[in-house]
Design a protein around this motif. Sequence first.
Motif, mmCIF file in Angstrom:
data_model
loop_
_atom_site.group_PDB
_atom_site.id
_atom_site.type_symbol
_atom_site.label_atom_id
_atom_site.label_comp_id
_atom_site.label_asym_id
_atom_site.label_seq_id
_atom_site.Cartn_x
_atom_site.Cartn_y
_atom_site.Cartn_z
ATOM 1 N N LEU A 152 0.849 -1.187 0.000
ATOM 2 C CA LEU A 152 0.000 0.000 0.000
ATOM 3 C C LEU A 152 0.885 1.236 0.000
ATOM 4 C CD1 LEU A 152 -2.888 1.175 0.260
ATOM 5 C CD2 LEU A 152 -2.614 1.024 2.744
ATOM 6 N N ARG B 20 -9.302 8.819 1.905
ATOM 7 C CA ARG B 20 -10.573 8.239 2.331
ATOM 8 C C ARG B 20 -11.359 9.205 3.204
ATOM 9 N NH1 ARG B 20 -10.378 5.440 7.455
ATOM 10 N NH2 ARG B 20 -8.322 5.536 8.422
ATOM 11 N N THR C 166 -13.526 5.807 -0.494
ATOM 12 C CA THR C 166 -12.136 5.439 -0.235
ATOM 13 C C THR C 166 -11.378 5.203 -1.531
ATOM 14 O OG1 THR C 166 -12.714 3.089 -0.082
ATOM 15 C CG2 THR C 166 -12.733 4.364 1.970
ATOM 16 N N TYR D 130 -7.449 3.552 -2.428
ATOM 17 C CA TYR D 130 -6.190 2.971 -1.971
ATOM 18 C C TYR D 130 -5.313 2.698 -3.191
ATOM 19 C CZ TYR D 130 -8.793 2.200 2.347
ATOM 20 O OH TYR D 130 -9.556 2.373 3.473
ATOM 21 N N TYR E 220 -1.827 0.950 -4.691
ATOM 22 C CA TYR E 220 -0.796 -0.062 -4.484
ATOM 23 C C TYR E 220 0.208 0.006 -5.633
ATOM 24 C CZ TYR E 220 -4.205 -2.019 -1.218
ATOM 25 O OH TYR E 220 -5.090 -2.189 -0.194
ATOM 26 N N GLU F 66 -16.319 -2.046 -6.402
ATOM 27 C CA GLU F 66 -14.909 -1.666 -6.353
ATOM 28 C C GLU F 66 -14.397 -1.460 -7.778
ATOM 29 O OE1 GLU F 66 -13.215 -1.147 -3.639
ATOM 30 O OE2 GLU F 66 -14.607 -1.904 -2.137
ATOM 31 N N ASP G 152 -4.413 2.978 8.595
ATOM 32 C CA ASP G 152 -4.782 2.720 7.198
ATOM 33 C C ASP G 152 -4.364 1.316 6.780
ATOM 34 O OD1 ASP G 152 -5.862 5.270 6.795
ATOM 35 O OD2 ASP G 152 -3.903 6.108 6.302
ATOM 36 N N ALA H 52 -6.628 -1.548 5.272
ATOM 37 C CA ALA H 52 -6.313 -2.044 3.927
ATOM 38 C C ALA H 52 -4.886 -2.566 3.898
ATOM 39 C CB ALA H 52 -6.492 -0.929 2.902
ATOM 40 N N LEU I 261 -2.244 -5.787 -0.880
ATOM 41 C CA LEU I 261 -3.065 -6.546 -1.820
ATOM 42 C C LEU I 261 -2.302 -7.785 -2.254
ATOM 43 C CD1 LEU I 261 -5.558 -6.708 -3.738
ATOM 44 C CD2 LEU I 261 -4.192 -5.434 -5.386
ATOM 45 N N ARG J 182 -7.476 -8.971 0.593
ATOM 46 C CA ARG J 182 -7.113 -7.674 1.136
ATOM 47 C C ARG J 182 -8.034 -7.429 2.316
ATOM 48 N NH1 ARG J 182 -7.716 -1.640 -0.099
ATOM 49 N NH2 ARG J 182 -9.864 -2.126 -0.504
ATOM 50 N N ARG J 183 -7.703 -6.490 3.183
ATOM 51 C CA ARG J 183 -8.539 -6.136 4.321
ATOM 52 C C ARG J 183 -8.914 -7.353 5.154
ATOM 53 N NH1 ARG J 183 -12.773 -1.710 1.830
ATOM 54 N NH2 ARG J 183 -11.240 -0.378 0.899
ATOM 55 N N PHE K 9 -13.817 -6.882 -1.641
ATOM 56 C CA PHE K 9 -13.531 -6.821 -0.217
ATOM 57 C C PHE K 9 -14.750 -7.086 0.628
ATOM 58 C CE2 PHE K 9 -11.037 -3.587 -2.432
ATOM 59 C CZ PHE K 9 -9.915 -4.362 -2.535
#
Length: 244
Positions: free
Chosen positions: A36, A41, A46, A48, A50, A88, A166, A170, A173, A183-184, A196
Motif C-alpha cells: 500500500l 478516504r 475510499t 487505496y 498499491y 470496487e 490505514d 487495507a 493486496l 485484502r482487508r 472486499f
Amino acid sequence: MKERSFLSIKMILVLSLFVSLLAGCGAPNIKDTYPLESVNRDGNATSYVYRAADKSVPEVAGELMAANTPDQSSPEDTERMFLVYGDEYYHLQQDPQKPTDTLIEIDSKEYVQRNYDSSFLRGYLTAVLIGNLFDSMGGGGGYRGYTSKDVYKPKQGNYKKPTSQDKKIAPPLTVDRSGKITRRGQDAVGTGGSLFKRNPTSSGDRGSIKRGESGGGLFDSPKKSYTKPKTRIGSGGISRRGRR
C-alpha cells in the motif's frame, strides 16, 4: 569395498540435495504481494493505491483477471485499464515517474461518484454503468486517476502516505496464483461480488419457535397446575325457628 560403496551413496545424496536447493532458488513465487502506497478516504468514499513493481499494466490486469473474473474490464492498454468488481473500481495506471511499475488504484463506488469526471470514464466503461454511477448532471468532479492527481485534482481531500491505521484497514493486496485476491483482513473475492466484501458464516442453525417442549418457551402449552375443587354433598335442610 563396502566402505567405498557407502561413501559413494553418501556423495550422491549430498549432490542431489545441493542441486535441488539450487533449483529452488530460481522457482517462481506462487503469489505476488503489492504494498500500500497512498490513501485518500472519507467515510465510505475510499481510494487505496498499491504499487506493482516491474510489471506492466496488461500484466497486472491479466493476473487479477486470472484470479477472479471482473464484472467489466476495459480494452487492453499499456498506460491505463479499468476492472470492475462489484462496487470496487480497479484503475490500473502506468507510473509516469517509473514506467516499469504499475499503480493499482482501488476506488469505492462512492469515491468514483464524488470525484471522477464521467466524460473521462466513457472511454473505458460502458454507458450503462456510467449511467448508474452518475445522474443527468454529469460526473461529480474532474478527477482522472492517481497519476494525474496534481492536474485533475479530486474534490475529496488529498492523498497521503498510509498510517498504521490505514494499513490495518487495507493491508497489502495479495494476488494468489491459486485463484484468490485478498485484502482487508484476508477476505477473498466472492463470485459476482465486491472484492472486499465479507461473507457471513452460515454454520449455525437459525432460530425457531417450538411448541409443547419443556423449558418455559413463549408458546408452550399451559401447565395444568390446578386440581378440580372438591364438593361435599350433605342433607342440608331449611328449618324455621319457632315463633316466640
